[in-house]
Scaffold this motif. Sequence first.
Motif, short mmCIF file in Angstrom:
data_model
loop_
_atom_site.label_atom_id
_atom_site.label_comp_id
_atom_site.label_asym_id
_atom_site.label_seq_id
_atom_site.Cartn_x
_atom_site.Cartn_y
_atom_site.Cartn_z
N VAL A 103 40.03 91.45 57.25
CA VAL A 103 39.31 90.88 58.39
C VAL A 103 39.78 89.45 58.63
O VAL A 103 40.20 88.76 57.71
CB VAL A 103 37.78 90.93 58.20
CG1 VAL A 103 37.28 92.36 58.06
CG2 VAL A 103 37.36 90.11 56.99
N ALA A 104 39.67 89.03 59.86
CA ALA A 104 40.06 87.67 60.23
C ALA A 104 38.99 86.67 59.82
O ALA A 104 37.79 86.98 59.85
CB ALA A 104 40.31 87.58 61.73
N ASP A 105 39.41 85.49 59.46
CA ASP A 105 38.49 84.39 59.26
C ASP A 105 37.84 84.08 60.61
O ASP A 105 38.46 84.28 61.66
CB ASP A 105 39.25 83.17 58.74
CG ASP A 105 38.34 82.00 58.50
OD1 ASP A 105 37.70 81.97 57.44
OD2 ASP A 105 38.26 81.12 59.39
N VAL A 106 36.61 83.58 60.59
CA VAL A 106 35.89 83.33 61.84
C VAL A 106 36.61 82.30 62.72
O VAL A 106 36.43 82.30 63.94
CB VAL A 106 34.43 82.88 61.60
CG1 VAL A 106 33.63 84.01 60.97
CG2 VAL A 106 34.37 81.64 60.74
N THR A 107 37.46 81.47 62.14
CA THR A 107 38.17 80.46 62.93
C THR A 107 39.55 80.94 63.38
O THR A 107 40.21 80.26 64.18
CB THR A 107 38.36 79.17 62.12
OG1 THR A 107 39.23 79.43 61.01
CG2 THR A 107 37.02 78.62 61.64
N ALA A 108 40.00 82.09 62.90
CA ALA A 108 41.38 82.54 63.15
C ALA A 108 41.69 82.71 64.63
O ALA A 108 42.71 82.21 65.11
CB ALA A 108 41.66 83.83 62.39
N ALA A 109 40.86 83.41 65.36
CA ALA A 109 41.15 83.68 66.77
C ALA A 109 41.25 82.37 67.55
O ALA A 109 42.16 82.21 68.38
CB ALA A 109 40.08 84.59 67.38
N GLY A 110 40.36 81.45 67.28
CA GLY A 110 40.41 80.17 67.98
C GLY A 110 41.66 79.39 67.66
O GLY A 110 42.27 78.77 68.55
N ARG A 111 42.08 79.42 66.40
CA ARG A 111 43.30 78.71 66.00
C ARG A 111 44.53 79.30 66.66
O ARG A 111 45.41 78.57 67.12
CB ARG A 111 43.43 78.73 64.48
CG ARG A 111 42.33 77.92 63.78
CD ARG A 111 42.19 78.25 62.31
NE ARG A 111 43.36 77.88 61.51
CZ ARG A 111 43.50 78.24 60.24
NH1 ARG A 111 42.57 78.96 59.64
NH2 ARG A 111 44.57 77.88 59.57
N VAL A 112 44.57 80.63 66.75
CA VAL A 112 45.70 81.29 67.40
C VAL A 112 45.67 81.03 68.91
O VAL A 112 46.69 80.75 69.53
CB VAL A 112 45.69 82.81 67.10
CG1 VAL A 112 46.71 83.56 67.94
CG2 VAL A 112 45.96 83.04 65.61
N PHE A 113 44.48 81.11 69.50
CA PHE A 113 44.35 80.91 70.94
C PHE A 113 44.82 79.51 71.35
O PHE A 113 45.45 79.35 72.40
CB PHE A 113 42.92 81.14 71.41
CG PHE A 113 42.77 81.05 72.90
CD1 PHE A 113 43.23 82.07 73.73
CD2 PHE A 113 42.20 79.92 73.48
CE1 PHE A 113 43.12 81.97 75.11
CE2 PHE A 113 42.09 79.82 74.87
CZ PHE A 113 42.55 80.84 75.68
#
Length: 162
Positions: free
Chosen positions: A103-113
């Motif tokens: 699973v992704a870390d809760v901050t992962a999507a924001g960091r990638v975005f």
Amino acid sequence: MDGKARPRATSEQAHAQMDHLIALGIVAQHDMAQRLGLNVTDLTCLGFILEAEGLQEALTAGDLAQRANVTTGAITGVINRLERAGYARRQSDPNDRRRVHVVADVTAAGRVFEVYEGNYRRIAELFADYSPQEIAVLSDWFTRATAIMSASLNEARTGGAG
């Protein structure tokens, strides 16, 4: 087909443009991965993890290896690096403790975005210039081209005919 008038092109011209897009995409992925502190394989796998979560799918290490076209041994290293970088983690399946999901870390999507935001916006603007019927054709083409690329990769890895 409805939509805007499009310039005429031969299949050879379209193929050449596809080759240019793929080549630029490879360079861009290396740059994006570097900006995120990852290598390209790890970034690709992180993309699959984020995609699965968006679809509310539980992704195992084996699923991830299959999607990324890497061995299960290699995927262990990928997951270890993603964990160390704070992008993903292993999570026990609540129904089967022997099974582990990635699973992704809760901050992962924001960091990638943050890194991809301009590209996502420009691609969305490009798609907005096409009719729903044209989008359907593009989606079909991408799906079928991906299957061809996957078959070609498998042939190259097994020494089969091209």
